[in-house]
Write an enzyme that holds these catalytic residues in place. Sequence first.
Site, PDB file in Angstrom:
ATOM      1  CG  ASP A  73      -2.288   0.797   0.992  1.00 25.22           C
ATOM      2  OD1 ASP A  73      -3.342   0.027   0.920  1.00 25.22           O
ATOM      3  OD2 ASP A  73      -2.053   2.133   0.714  1.00 25.22           O
ATOM      4  CE1 TYR A 122     -12.243   2.987 -10.044  1.00 22.51           C
ATOM      5  CE2 TYR A 122     -14.139   2.202 -10.892  1.00 22.51           C
ATOM      6  CZ  TYR A 122     -13.193   1.884 -10.039  1.00 22.51           C
ATOM      7  OH  TYR A 122     -13.034   0.837  -8.987  1.00 22.51           O
TER       8      TYR A 122
END
Length: 255
Positions: free
Chosen positions: A37, A155
């Site tokens: 992450d 997106y």
Amino acid sequence: MQRLEGKSAIVTGGGGGIGGATCRRFAQEGARVAVLDRDEAAAQRVADEIRSGGGQAIAVRCDITERASVDAAVAQVVQAFGGVDVLVNNAGWDVFLPFTKTVPAQWEQLIAINLTGALHMHHAVLPHMVERKAGRIVNIASDAARVGSSGEAVYAACKGGLVAFSKTIAREHSRHNITVNVVCPGPTDTALFADYKKGAGNPEKLEEAFRRSIPLGRIGQAGDLPGAIAFFASDDAAYCTGQVLSVSGGLTMNG
């Protein structure tokens, strides 16, 4: 029986909702999990939780938009676990605006995170899988890629590209015993969905509209996704490749 016993797995966006739930499920299934992450503290919290429960996990900071960061992260995982058996490309980001209200700088960031980032991860991990002639890749796209979604044009374009890319890589690497499959979440109660609702004039009304449109009658939870992801990552799905599965409560039904 633990389906991922002895396997090493990378999960990008592992500090978030779906990513964290997937990391925890993989650890329960016996995998050694690398929680990747950009938010290192979030990744560390998930890894610590897994280890406190008796599982094996490491937290690795990784910005998937930067190739040097990806290469360093993958090298760290290979050194720690001896290789990569499973890659889950889960990291994602969105801007919730009508397309004409967006600007090119936002397109570039959306593409960098949702498409180019996944390309970086494939490019870095595939050689290790090819060398071992085995691997499982699960890409997390979106039902927006399958049916479109107002306010998510770029997106959706990225996720549609990821679906097409996944099918091509599945064909290119089938001879190496590497499978590539896609899971498409529908509306899911994550930080991303919370941001989506903020863009609405009446967030509660929007959520209720989603709920009414979903046959199973509720918004998805992060915990609804890991079962499908773990299936594609396991040998139970050894004869599945290039497939796309919606986990959306029936909101979309594609066959």
